[in-house]
Write an enzyme that holds these catalytic residues in place. Sequence first.
Site, PDB file in Angstrom:
ATOM      1  N   HIS A 188      -2.834 -95.181   8.697  1.00  0.00           N
ATOM      2  CA  HIS A 188      -4.038 -95.591   9.423  1.00  0.00           C
ATOM      3  C   HIS A 188      -5.119 -96.037   8.454  1.00  0.00           C
ATOM      4  O   HIS A 188      -5.037 -95.769   7.242  1.00  0.00           O
ATOM      5  CB  HIS A 188      -4.567 -94.474  10.323  1.00  0.00           C
ATOM      6  CG  HIS A 188      -4.696 -93.123   9.679  1.00  0.00           C
ATOM      7  ND1 HIS A 188      -5.463 -92.893   8.565  1.00  0.00           N
ATOM      8  CD2 HIS A 188      -4.134 -91.942   9.992  1.00  0.00           C
ATOM      9  CE1 HIS A 188      -5.389 -91.620   8.245  1.00  0.00           C
ATOM     10  NE2 HIS A 188      -4.572 -91.020   9.087  1.00  0.00           N
TER      11      HIS A 188
HETATM   12  P1  TYD Z   1      -3.196 -87.432  11.865  1.00  0.00           P
HETATM   13  O1  TYD Z   1      -4.423 -88.259  11.741  1.00  0.00           O
HETATM   14  O2  TYD Z   1      -1.997 -88.072  12.459  1.00  0.00           O
HETATM   15  O3  TYD Z   1      -2.825 -86.824  10.458  1.00  0.00           O
HETATM   16  P2  TYD Z   1      -2.490 -87.601   9.103  1.00  0.00           P
HETATM   17  O4  TYD Z   1      -3.054 -88.964   9.194  1.00  0.00           O
HETATM   18  O5  TYD Z   1      -3.223 -86.850   8.088  1.00  0.00           O
HETATM   19  O6  TYD Z   1      -1.032 -87.561   8.941  1.00  0.00           O
HETATM   20  O7  TYD Z   1      -3.589 -86.142  12.666  1.00  0.00           O
HETATM   21  C1  TYD Z   1      -2.636 -85.259  13.251  1.00  0.00           C
HETATM   22  C2  TYD Z   1      -3.252 -84.660  14.502  1.00  0.00           C
HETATM   23  O8  TYD Z   1      -4.389 -83.886  14.168  1.00  0.00           O
HETATM   24  C3  TYD Z   1      -3.699 -85.709  15.500  1.00  0.00           C
HETATM   25  O9  TYD Z   1      -3.390 -85.236  16.783  1.00  0.00           O
HETATM   26  C4  TYD Z   1      -5.194 -85.763  15.345  1.00  0.00           C
HETATM   27  C5  TYD Z   1      -5.541 -84.375  14.857  1.00  0.00           C
HETATM   28  N1  TYD Z   1      -6.686 -84.341  13.936  1.00  0.00           N
HETATM   29  C6  TYD Z   1      -7.871 -83.772  14.334  1.00  0.00           C
HETATM   30  O10 TYD Z   1      -8.008 -83.286  15.486  1.00  0.00           O
HETATM   31  N2  TYD Z   1      -8.921 -83.747  13.463  1.00  0.00           N
HETATM   32  C7  TYD Z   1      -8.813 -84.266  12.211  1.00  0.00           C
HETATM   33  O11 TYD Z   1      -9.797 -84.221  11.439  1.00  0.00           O
HETATM   34  C8  TYD Z   1      -7.583 -84.858  11.805  1.00  0.00           C
HETATM   35  C9  TYD Z   1      -7.423 -85.451  10.442  1.00  0.00           C
HETATM   36  C10 TYD Z   1      -6.542 -84.878  12.701  1.00  0.00           C
END
Ligand code: TYD
Length: 143
Positions: free
Chosen positions: A54
Site C-alpha cells: 500500500h
Molecule cells: P495492514 O495495513 O494490512 O497491515 P500491513 O500493511 O502492515 O501488513 O493492517 C492489518 C489490519 O490491521 C487491517 O485490518 C487494518 C488494521 N490496522 C489498524 O486497525 N490500525 C493500524 O494502525 C494498522 C497499521 C492496521
Amino acid sequence: MYKTIDDVKMFEFKQLGDERGHLVVAECGKEIPFIIQRVFYIYGSDATVVRGKHANRRSEFVLVNVAGTSMVDVEDVYGAKKTFSLDRPHVGLYLPTMIWKDMYKFSSDSVLLCMSNAVYDADEYIRDYQEYCSIKEKIASKS
Ligand code: TYD
C-alpha cells in the site's frame, strides 16, 4: 510535489548502553522527523508473506526491525524503485507519504516496529496497485 525515492532514508540510531546491554532511543524531532501518533508492530509473518502492499496519502513511517530481519521494496509515483534490508535493531527506515511499500522475507523472529505521524485512517491507504499506477500515469502524462 510528491515525495520521491530519494526522500526514503535509511539511518542509524545511536546505540547507548553499557556492559548490561544496548539501548536505542527514538525521540520526536531527533531521530524521528515527526510527532509520533501511532505505533504498531508486525510479527509472526514468515518468509512467504508479503505485507504492506500500500501507499499512504498522509501517513509517514519509521520502520525498525527491533528483532530479526525483513526486506522492504519501495516505489515512488515517478516509478523509481529501491530495496532496503532491515537487519539490525538500531537501523531505521524513514518512509514519507505516497511511497508504495512491500515488506517481505520476514525471519521467524522478526518484530517490525512501525512509528507513524498519524493515527489510523483506512481512507488514506491506497491498497489497489492499479490505483497507484493510475496516479503514476497521470503524473507521467503531465511531465
Ligand atoms: P495492514 O495495513 O494490512 O497491515 P500491513 O500493511 O502492515 O501488513 O493492517 C492489518 C489490519 O490491521 C487491517 O485490518 C487494518 C488494521 N490496522 C489498524 O486497525 N490500525 C493500524 O494502525 C494498522 C497499521 C492496521
